[in-house]
Motif scaffolding. Sequence first.
Motif, PDB file in Angstrom:
ATOM      1  N   THR A   6       0.816  -1.205   0.000  1.00  0.00           N
ATOM      2  CA  THR A   6       0.000   0.000   0.000  1.00  0.00           C
ATOM      3  C   THR A   6       0.848   1.254   0.000  1.00  0.00           C
ATOM      4  O   THR A   6       0.506   2.247  -0.619  1.00  0.00           O
ATOM      5  CB  THR A   6      -0.921   0.013   1.235  1.00  0.00           C
ATOM      6  N   PHE A   7       1.979   1.190   0.688  1.00  0.00           N
ATOM      7  CA  PHE A   7       2.845   2.354   0.839  1.00  0.00           C
ATOM      8  C   PHE A   7       4.205   2.099   0.189  1.00  0.00           C
ATOM      9  O   PHE A   7       4.587   0.963  -0.084  1.00  0.00           O
ATOM     10  CB  PHE A   7       3.019   2.694   2.319  1.00  0.00           C
ATOM     11  N   VAL A   8       4.925   3.184  -0.031  1.00  0.00           N
ATOM     12  CA  VAL A   8       6.263   3.092  -0.618  1.00  0.00           C
ATOM     13  C   VAL A   8       7.151   2.157   0.198  1.00  0.00           C
ATOM     14  O   VAL A   8       7.946   1.387  -0.351  1.00  0.00           O
ATOM     15  CB  VAL A   8       6.883   4.502  -0.706  1.00  0.00           C
ATOM     16  N   ASN A   9       6.997   2.201   1.514  1.00  0.00           N
ATOM     17  CA  ASN A   9       7.795   1.357   2.400  1.00  0.00           C
ATOM     18  C   ASN A   9       7.627  -0.134   2.104  1.00  0.00           C
ATOM     19  O   ASN A   9       8.508  -0.940   2.400  1.00  0.00           O
ATOM     20  CB  ASN A   9       7.409   1.650   3.855  1.00  0.00           C
ATOM     21  N   GLU A  14      15.663  -1.244  -0.121  1.00  0.00           N
ATOM     22  CA  GLU A  14      16.358  -0.678   1.034  1.00  0.00           C
ATOM     23  C   GLU A  14      17.872  -0.707   0.867  1.00  0.00           C
ATOM     24  O   GLU A  14      18.587   0.065   1.514  1.00  0.00           O
ATOM     25  CB  GLU A  14      15.951  -1.432   2.298  1.00  0.00           C
ATOM     26  N   ARG A  15      18.357  -1.589   0.028  1.00  0.00           N
ATOM     27  CA  ARG A  15      19.808  -1.675  -0.209  1.00  0.00           C
ATOM     28  C   ARG A  15      20.153  -0.781  -1.400  1.00  0.00           C
ATOM     29  O   ARG A  15      19.948  -1.141  -2.556  1.00  0.00           O
ATOM     30  CB  ARG A  15      20.199  -3.129  -0.482  1.00  0.00           C
ATOM     31  N   VAL A  16      20.631   0.396  -1.099  1.00  0.00           N
ATOM     32  CA  VAL A  16      20.898   1.385  -2.143  1.00  0.00           C
ATOM     33  C   VAL A  16      22.282   1.979  -1.934  1.00  0.00           C
ATOM     34  O   VAL A  16      22.889   1.855  -0.864  1.00  0.00           O
ATOM     35  CB  VAL A  16      19.852   2.513  -2.135  1.00  0.00           C
ATOM     36  N   VAL A  17      22.778   2.652  -2.964  1.00  0.00           N
ATOM     37  CA  VAL A  17      24.065   3.323  -2.876  1.00  0.00           C
ATOM     38  C   VAL A  17      23.848   4.822  -3.054  1.00  0.00           C
ATOM     39  O   VAL A  17      23.007   5.247  -3.850  1.00  0.00           O
ATOM     40  CB  VAL A  17      25.043   2.795  -3.955  1.00  0.00           C
ATOM     41  N   GLY A  18      24.558   5.604  -2.283  1.00  0.00           N
ATOM     42  CA  GLY A  18      24.502   7.045  -2.402  1.00  0.00           C
ATOM     43  C   GLY A  18      25.866   7.608  -2.736  1.00  0.00           C
ATOM     44  O   GLY A  18      26.902   6.990  -2.444  1.00  0.00           O
ATOM     45  N   LEU A  19      25.883   8.761  -3.344  1.00  0.00           N
ATOM     46  CA  LEU A  19      27.138   9.423  -3.727  1.00  0.00           C
ATOM     47  C   LEU A  19      27.428  10.576  -2.785  1.00  0.00           C
ATOM     48  O   LEU A  19      26.514  11.230  -2.276  1.00  0.00           O
ATOM     49  CB  LEU A  19      27.029   9.966  -5.151  1.00  0.00           C
ATOM     50  N   VAL A 123      13.797   7.675  -1.094  1.00  0.00           N
ATOM     51  CA  VAL A 123      12.852   7.623   0.024  1.00  0.00           C
ATOM     52  C   VAL A 123      13.605   8.104   1.263  1.00  0.00           C
ATOM     53  O   VAL A 123      14.652   7.555   1.612  1.00  0.00           O
ATOM     54  CB  VAL A 123      12.320   6.198   0.237  1.00  0.00           C
ATOM     55  N   VAL A 124      13.073   9.130   1.904  1.00  0.00           N
ATOM     56  CA  VAL A 124      13.797   9.748   3.019  1.00  0.00           C
ATOM     57  C   VAL A 124      12.948   9.755   4.281  1.00  0.00           C
ATOM     58  O   VAL A 124      11.714   9.782   4.230  1.00  0.00           O
ATOM     59  CB  VAL A 124      14.221  11.194   2.673  1.00  0.00           C
ATOM     60  N   THR A 129      17.290  11.853   5.822  1.00  0.00           N
ATOM     61  CA  THR A 129      18.290  10.827   5.525  1.00  0.00           C
ATOM     62  C   THR A 129      17.708   9.759   4.616  1.00  0.00           C
ATOM     63  O   THR A 129      16.511   9.468   4.642  1.00  0.00           O
ATOM     64  CB  THR A 129      18.812  10.175   6.816  1.00  0.00           C
ATOM     65  N   LEU A 130      18.581   9.161   3.830  1.00  0.00           N
ATOM     66  CA  LEU A 130      18.167   8.173   2.836  1.00  0.00           C
ATOM     67  C   LEU A 130      17.728   6.870   3.500  1.00  0.00           C
ATOM     68  O   LEU A 130      18.459   6.292   4.305  1.00  0.00           O
ATOM     69  CB  LEU A 130      19.321   7.905   1.874  1.00  0.00           C
ATOM     70  N   LYS A 131      16.523   6.402   3.159  1.00  0.00           N
ATOM     71  CA  LYS A 131      15.990   5.142   3.672  1.00  0.00           C
ATOM     72  C   LYS A 131      15.878   4.075   2.591  1.00  0.00           C
ATOM     73  O   LYS A 131      15.836   2.879   2.886  1.00  0.00           O
ATOM     74  CB  LYS A 131      14.600   5.365   4.288  1.00  0.00           C
ATOM     75  N   GLY A 132      15.797   4.494   1.342  1.00  0.00           N
ATOM     76  CA  GLY A 132      15.652   3.541   0.253  1.00  0.00           C
ATOM     77  C   GLY A 132      15.414   4.253  -1.060  1.00  0.00           C
ATOM     78  O   GLY A 132      15.489   5.481  -1.150  1.00  0.00           O
ATOM     79  N   ILE A 133      15.115   3.477  -2.074  1.00  0.00           N
ATOM     80  CA  ILE A 133      14.809   3.989  -3.413  1.00  0.00           C
ATOM     81  C   ILE A 133      13.567   3.273  -3.919  1.00  0.00           C
ATOM     82  O   ILE A 133      13.435   2.054  -3.766  1.00  0.00           O
ATOM     83  CB  ILE A 133      15.975   3.742  -4.394  1.00  0.00           C
TER      84      ILE A 133
END
Length: 244
Positions: A6-9, A14-19, A123-124, A129-133
């Motif tokens: 139902t939700f983005v969550n 959840e396993r993502v990379v940030g720059l 997703v913040v 802070t980054l929680k996912g994509i």
Amino acid sequence: MSGTPTFVNDVMAERVVGLRAGAAFKDIVKAMREWQVGALPVLDDSGVVIGVVSEADLLPKEQYSDRDIGRYGQVEHLSELRKADAVTAGALMTAPAVTVAPATTLAHAARVMARNRVGRLPVVGRDGTLKGIVSRSDLLKVFLREDKDIAEEVRRQVVPRHFGTRTSTIRVEVRDGVVTLSGRVHETALVPPAARLAREVPGVVDVRCASAGPPRHPNLDPDLPEADHPARSEAEPSVRRGGR
């Protein structure tokens, strides 16, 4: 996929990379290739999302490599030329980043993607802070839901809300995500709002209505006069035609 998304969550990766803002151009390209993605979030030192670097941000480096576009072209494409000269994520990124919260509904996330013409959203949390994509393909996972589960939710959540105790006369069938509501209803005006509510059930592709109103009461004895046309009394004088 467990439960009803139902939700983005429910669907995000959840396993993502940030720059980091100082990430070099070639490292960005390598990260995109390694993770097989077309965009990456850029984070500050505390992990807050401050922007996004996409393939579109990188392409000007190749597109304007010869700079042969003339003076007027330079003015018109000033933003792209700046990106062509950029060598770090901080200079390349599009900011501020378009983000969503984990509790954002899938429908709202889809509208945000369409409005901003992006295929992925960071997703913040409340602190940024980054929680996912979440990607377009993630949002489409909801349509993998089983027909029987969709039908059960429509029967449990939609039918009683609009048709009350007369639910036994309403039939719910689901095939390939398409819901069909049929049967007799005591008030046909209730059908459109019920269809709208059914369309909001996760996984529903479309809603079709084949419902009918209450049956007309048959005239059980056609020899008897209609109620609104009472029989003429025997004492009522008759009018003779064609003579005295």
